[in-house]
Enzyme design. Structure first.
Site, mmCIF file in Angstrom:
data_model
loop_
_atom_site.group_PDB
_atom_site.id
_atom_site.type_symbol
_atom_site.label_atom_id
_atom_site.label_comp_id
_atom_site.label_asym_id
_atom_site.label_seq_id
_atom_site.Cartn_x
_atom_site.Cartn_y
_atom_site.Cartn_z
ATOM 1 C CD GLU A 68 -2.592 -1.148 2.663
ATOM 2 O OE1 GLU A 68 -3.754 -1.528 2.613
ATOM 3 O OE2 GLU A 68 -2.012 -0.792 3.705
ATOM 4 N N PRO A 69 1.605 1.490 -1.041
ATOM 5 C CG PRO A 69 2.701 1.480 -3.110
ATOM 6 C CD PRO A 69 1.761 0.680 -2.252
ATOM 7 N NE ARG B 256 5.806 9.614 3.511
ATOM 8 C CZ ARG B 256 5.361 10.513 4.399
ATOM 9 N NH1 ARG B 256 5.605 11.783 4.227
ATOM 10 N NH2 ARG B 256 4.696 10.120 5.473
ATOM 11 C CE1 TYR C 257 2.802 13.949 11.650
ATOM 12 C CE2 TYR C 257 3.163 14.823 9.450
ATOM 13 C CZ TYR C 257 2.402 14.085 10.334
ATOM 14 O OH TYR C 257 1.267 13.485 9.893
ATOM 15 C CB CYS D 136 -3.744 34.376 12.994
ATOM 16 S SG CYS D 136 -3.900 36.057 12.478
ATOM 17 C CD GLU D 137 -1.947 28.743 15.216
ATOM 18 O OE1 GLU D 137 -1.026 28.440 15.998
ATOM 19 O OE2 GLU D 137 -3.142 28.588 15.445
HETATM 20 C C1 LIG Z 1 -0.482 5.607 5.781
HETATM 21 C C2 LIG Z 1 -0.725 4.216 5.387
HETATM 22 C C3 LIG Z 1 -0.224 3.728 4.179
HETATM 23 C C4 LIG Z 1 0.627 4.549 3.249
HETATM 24 O O1 LIG Z 1 1.823 4.921 3.825
HETATM 25 P P1 LIG Z 1 2.929 5.706 2.956
HETATM 26 O O2 LIG Z 1 3.975 6.031 3.950
HETATM 27 O O3 LIG Z 1 2.261 6.914 2.405
HETATM 28 O O4 LIG Z 1 3.387 4.775 1.885
HETATM 29 C C5 LIG Z 1 -0.541 2.448 3.828
HETATM 30 N N1 LIG Z 1 -1.301 1.656 4.627
HETATM 31 C C6 LIG Z 1 -1.797 2.100 5.794
HETATM 32 C C7 LIG Z 1 -2.641 1.204 6.618
HETATM 33 C C8 LIG Z 1 -1.520 3.378 6.219
HETATM 34 O O5 LIG Z 1 -1.996 3.794 7.396
#
Ligand SMILES: *Cc1c(COP(=O)(O)O)cnc(C)c1O
Length: 441
Positions: free
Chosen positions: A294-295, A297, A338, A365-366
């Site tokens: 599940e990429p 980013r 972060y 405004c921060e």
């Molecule tokens: C955030 C998340 C991702 C994606 O993470 P990346 O760092 O964006 O690749 C995949 N699976 C789950 C369950 C997540 O919470």
């Protein structure tokens, strides 16, 4: 400027992305502006998909992690590239379905999905729901009964591996709102409960060990722990998982503090993970499970940049120079959340040497409303266009209307063509849901 596939200096020395001059983009669309390079997004989706095909006989799929950047066009691209996606809310699921996504290619996540979201998922016919509590399993079992289906589910498991950028730790006790722990036996107990429910069908397990990770071994270790767990579940219950979802988390290049991974490097990361799965299944005498990753980013992060116009400049001599831009934490919240680091480029003169380090400030405004601190830049003046790099992931998706600022529009660029994928908000959008009750009239 540091090296990126998506960016170059054109003949005039201006920053170019997707064959478009960023000064022209700023002029025609206005700033702040989110710009996405279509080719990069597609290339990243393909590199993962092709690696699964080549190294794992195609016995798996890529699920684009929606939360990185969710909009109709993004799902349209994922669909064309033949990958699936995840959804962590009713809103992400709704958007994916509206974009014509095949429900069977969508996996639904969340540590506390609402009953309504579970209903929406079952009625849409999503491919799988990743369940994460006893309450949820029981509610889902009832909903599936109502709909007369057996809903496929994965269990979210905590493998006891936590990874952050350059380091990872193994933990026996995990303090997280996500998942059931392997180490303390709760993942096994939960498995037995889920197996006892009639209308949900356990397909396997999911884990996600962190984000912005560069340590290859952490992915391999998590995969091994998951397979050891699958083996022990098989021995104790006879259930052998068919699906293993190893989550996302591959890191990207924000500044020179991060390694710059090439497409080949990403393929290698995934290959390392696949090799670990192959070696471990063979040593444990397990079937090779259908593999999901599940990429988020890494698919869309480096594809995006944000263009700003410089406004006020405040030089507090000997302390700090603030270069304020027309954006801020409402469209770029990661520094405020972060203290994230970024690289910025002066769009009109990409090759100008950096002569100063500045804090790029927003317009909210921060005091903490900064886009970044200690960012090397050449001389800049009010009116200059700045590009902040690697803003494709977790920017638009985390944007808000704080201070009633408008969320900027987003465009997709490719071969010199620029198209709007998210329209600019209007002031009317801001008050669309506001109501003055009669008692105030
Ligand atoms: C955030 C998340 C991702 C994606 O993470 P990346 O760092 O964006 O690749 C995949 N699976 C789950 C369950 C997540 O919470």
């Amino acid at each position: 400027m540091n090296v990126r596939e998506t960016l170059k200096a054109n003949a005039a020395g201006h920053l170019e992305i997707g064959g478009c001059d960023t000064l022209e983009l700023a002029k025609s669309f206005g700033t702040p502006l989110y710009v996405f390079d279509e080719d990069y997004i597609r290339a990243m989706m393909r590199i993962y998909r092709n690696t699964i095909a080549k190294e794992y006989g195609g016995n798996g799929n890529v699920l684009y992690a929606s939360k990185a950047f969710s909009c109709l066009a993004m799902y349209a691209i994922a669909k064309q590239e033949g990958i699936g996606c995840d959804a962590v809310s009713g809103g992400e699921l709704f958007t994916a379905l509206k974009a014509g996504f095949n429900p069977g290619d969508i996996y639904v996540h969340g540590n506390n999905k609402t009953v309504e979201e579970l209903r929406q998922s079952v009625s849409a016919g999503v491919g799988g729901i990743v369940i994460d509590s006893y309450r949820e399993a029981d509610i889902l079992n009832e909903i599936a009964r109502e709909y007369g289906v057996r809903q496929s589910v994965l269990i979210r498991v905590n493998p006891g591996v936590e990874a952050h950028t350059h380091a990872f730790v193994q933990t026996a006790r995990t303090d997280s709102k996500f998942g059931f722990s392997i180490a303390d036996g709760t993942a096994l107990d939960y498995t037995e409960h889920v197996l006892s429910l009639e209308n949900i069908e356990l397909k396997g397990y999911h884990c996600h060990i962190g984000s912005q990770i560069f340590e290859k071994k952490s992915f391999a270790l998590a995969a091994e722990k998951m397979l050891d767990f699958i083996k022990s579940v098989k021995d104790k219950t006879g259930f052998e998982a068919e699906i293993l979802n190893l989550g996302g988390g591959f890191g990207i290049y924000y500044t020179d503090d991060d390694p710059k991974l090439t497409m080949d490097d990403y393929a290698e990361y995934l290959t390392t993970l696949i090799s670990a799965v192959k070696a471990k299944t063979s040593s444990l005498n397990l079937k090779q499970p259908y593999l999901l990753i599940e990429p988020g980013r890494s698919i869309v992060g480096e594809a995006g940049i944000t263009l700003y116009t410089v406004g006020a400049i405040k030089d507090i001599v000997g302390i700090r120079k603030y270069v304020a831009v027309d954006g801020g934490m409402f469209e770029s919240p990661r520094y405020a959340l972060y203290q994230s680091k970024y690289t910025a480029v002066k769009a009109s003169d990409v090759n100008a040497p950096c002569v100063q380090k500045v804090s790029i400030a927003g317009k909210c405004c921060e005091s903490g409303d900064l886009i970044g601190v200690d960012i090397p830049l050449p001389q800049v003046e009010s009116g200059d266009i700045l590009a902040v790099l690697s803003t494709g992931a977790y920017h638009y998706s985390m944007a808000s209307n704080y201070n009633r600022n408008l969320i900027p529009q987003a465009i997709l660029v490719k071969n010199g063509r620029a198209e709007v994928i998210i329209r600019k908000q209007t002031y009317d959008d801001l008050i669309r849901n506001d109501v003055i009750p009669d008692s105030l009239k």
